[in-house]
Design an enzyme around this catalytic site. Structure first.
Site, mmCIF file in Angstrom:
data_model
loop_
_atom_site.group_PDB
_atom_site.id
_atom_site.type_symbol
_atom_site.label_atom_id
_atom_site.label_comp_id
_atom_site.label_asym_id
_atom_site.label_seq_id
_atom_site.Cartn_x
_atom_site.Cartn_y
_atom_site.Cartn_z
ATOM 1 N N ASN A 1 -5.423 41.900 33.805
ATOM 2 C CA ASN A 1 -4.464 42.809 33.172
ATOM 3 C C ASN A 1 -3.117 42.283 32.823
ATOM 4 O OD1 ASN A 1 -3.592 42.312 35.988
ATOM 5 N ND2 ASN A 1 -4.099 44.542 36.551
ATOM 6 N N TYR B 1 -1.384 37.100 47.399
ATOM 7 C CA TYR B 1 -2.100 38.248 47.387
ATOM 8 C C TYR B 1 -2.536 38.593 48.646
ATOM 9 C CZ TYR B 1 -2.271 39.149 42.171
ATOM 10 O OH TYR B 1 -1.867 39.170 40.994
ATOM 11 N N GLU C 1 7.838 37.223 47.416
ATOM 12 C CA GLU C 1 7.004 36.324 46.407
ATOM 13 C C GLU C 1 7.791 35.303 45.846
ATOM 14 O OE1 GLU C 1 5.436 39.031 43.829
ATOM 15 O OE2 GLU C 1 4.427 40.238 45.381
ATOM 16 N N HIS D 1 1.419 39.913 36.463
ATOM 17 C CA HIS D 1 2.013 40.441 37.742
ATOM 18 C C HIS D 1 3.430 40.742 37.728
ATOM 19 C CE1 HIS D 1 2.747 40.397 42.154
ATOM 20 N NE2 HIS D 1 3.769 39.552 41.862
ATOM 21 N N LYS E 1 -0.514 35.925 33.625
ATOM 22 C CA LYS E 1 -1.918 35.629 34.221
ATOM 23 C C LYS E 1 -2.621 34.666 33.388
ATOM 24 C CE LYS E 1 -1.891 39.578 37.367
ATOM 25 N NZ LYS E 1 -2.863 40.902 37.896
HETATM 26 P P1 ATP Z 1 -0.279 42.833 40.256
HETATM 27 O O1 ATP Z 1 -0.222 42.513 41.788
HETATM 28 O O2 ATP Z 1 -1.480 41.876 39.926
HETATM 29 O O3 ATP Z 1 0.781 42.837 39.474
HETATM 30 P P2 ATP Z 1 -0.583 45.575 40.586
HETATM 31 O O4 ATP Z 1 0.429 45.384 41.544
HETATM 32 O O5 ATP Z 1 -0.380 46.612 39.393
HETATM 33 O O6 ATP Z 1 -1.105 44.106 40.174
HETATM 34 P P3 ATP Z 1 -2.395 45.603 42.852
HETATM 35 O O7 ATP Z 1 -2.698 47.065 43.457
HETATM 36 O O8 ATP Z 1 -1.316 44.878 43.601
HETATM 37 O O9 ATP Z 1 -1.963 46.113 41.378
HETATM 38 O O10 ATP Z 1 -3.615 44.682 42.842
HETATM 39 C C1 ATP Z 1 -3.294 43.322 42.607
HETATM 40 C C2 ATP Z 1 -4.585 43.142 41.583
HETATM 41 O O11 ATP Z 1 -5.911 43.357 42.114
HETATM 42 C C3 ATP Z 1 -4.603 43.939 40.193
HETATM 43 O O12 ATP Z 1 -3.793 43.482 39.201
HETATM 44 C C4 ATP Z 1 -5.889 44.165 39.866
HETATM 45 O O13 ATP Z 1 -6.491 42.969 39.033
HETATM 46 C C5 ATP Z 1 -6.592 43.781 41.220
HETATM 47 N N1 ATP Z 1 -7.158 45.061 41.699
HETATM 48 C C6 ATP Z 1 -6.371 46.009 42.284
HETATM 49 N N2 ATP Z 1 -7.218 47.038 42.811
HETATM 50 C C7 ATP Z 1 -8.459 46.946 42.203
HETATM 51 C C8 ATP Z 1 -9.619 47.595 42.384
HETATM 52 N N3 ATP Z 1 -9.682 48.800 42.930
HETATM 53 N N4 ATP Z 1 -10.739 47.034 41.780
HETATM 54 C C9 ATP Z 1 -10.602 45.758 41.006
HETATM 55 N N5 ATP Z 1 -9.590 44.971 40.964
HETATM 56 C C10 ATP Z 1 -8.574 45.562 41.660
HETATM 57 MG MG MG Z 2 0.474 44.008 43.097
#
Ligand code: ATP
Ligand code: MG
Length: 137
Positions: free
Chosen positions: A113, A49, A127, A116, A9
């Site tokens: 974070n 997303y 994806e 992804h 990211k």
């Molecule tokens: P990614 O899809 O980016 O790999 P992930 O699978 O661990 O992350 P997801 O639930 O898919 O988490 O959420 C996608 C992204 O959206 C997260 O990486 C985070 O940055 C953001 N995100 C998810 N939930 C929240 C929340 N409750 N508040 C703020 N940001 C969130």
């Molecule tokens: Mg995710």
């Protein structure tokens, strides 16, 4: 499914952590089979997303993921590559991510974070198809 999609990211690129993250995945035993580097179009990020549309953090998530260049890559492993990457990423919220994971070792806040990884074999197929349609799946 032995391939999965990884996005290093914008925060990771800004902090100079691309090599660290790629190196961790490679040392684990995953092989990079395709990659592209650049700033995502908002429409592509929205497609990627899509499951988060309507959530309170959705606009911020799109702002973040499109704010600068990312490394989008397909990595391959002997089996369940998506699970290997998810294990190495750690929990979504770096405050919950275990030491030894990328987020646990290198990140502090949910919105930034670093990485992804697809969260299932189906997500990986979907994806990979968005970013590398020529690879087939
Ligand atoms: P990614 O899809 O980016 O790999 P992930 O699978 O661990 O992350 P997801 O639930 O898919 O988490 O959420 C996608 C992204 O959206 C997260 O990486 C985070 O940055 C953001 N995100 C998810 N939930 C929240 C929340 N409750 N508040 C703020 N940001 C969130
Ligand atoms: Mg995710």
């Amino acid at each position: 499914m032995n391939r999965t999609l990884v996005i290093v990211k914008p925060d990771a690129v800004e902090r100079g952590l691309v090599g660290e993250i790629v190196g961790r995945l490679e040392r684990k035993g995953l092989r990079f089979v395709a990659a592209t580097f650049g700033t995502l179009d908002r429409s592509v990020a929205a497609l990627h997303y899509a499951e988060h549309e309507g959530r309170p953090y959705y606009d911020g998530l799109l702002d973040f993921i499109t704010r600068g260049p990312v490394l989008v890559a397909v990595v391959e492993g002997p089996t369940d590559a998506w699970r290997v990457v998810r294990l190495m990423m750690g929990a979504t919220n770096p405050l919950d991510a275990a030491p030894g994971t990328i987020r646990g070792d290198l990140a502090t806040v949910m919105a930034e974070n670093l990485i992804h990884g697809s969260d299932s074999a189906e997500s990986a197929r979907r994806e990979i198809d968005i970013f590398f349609p020529h690879l087939g799946s």
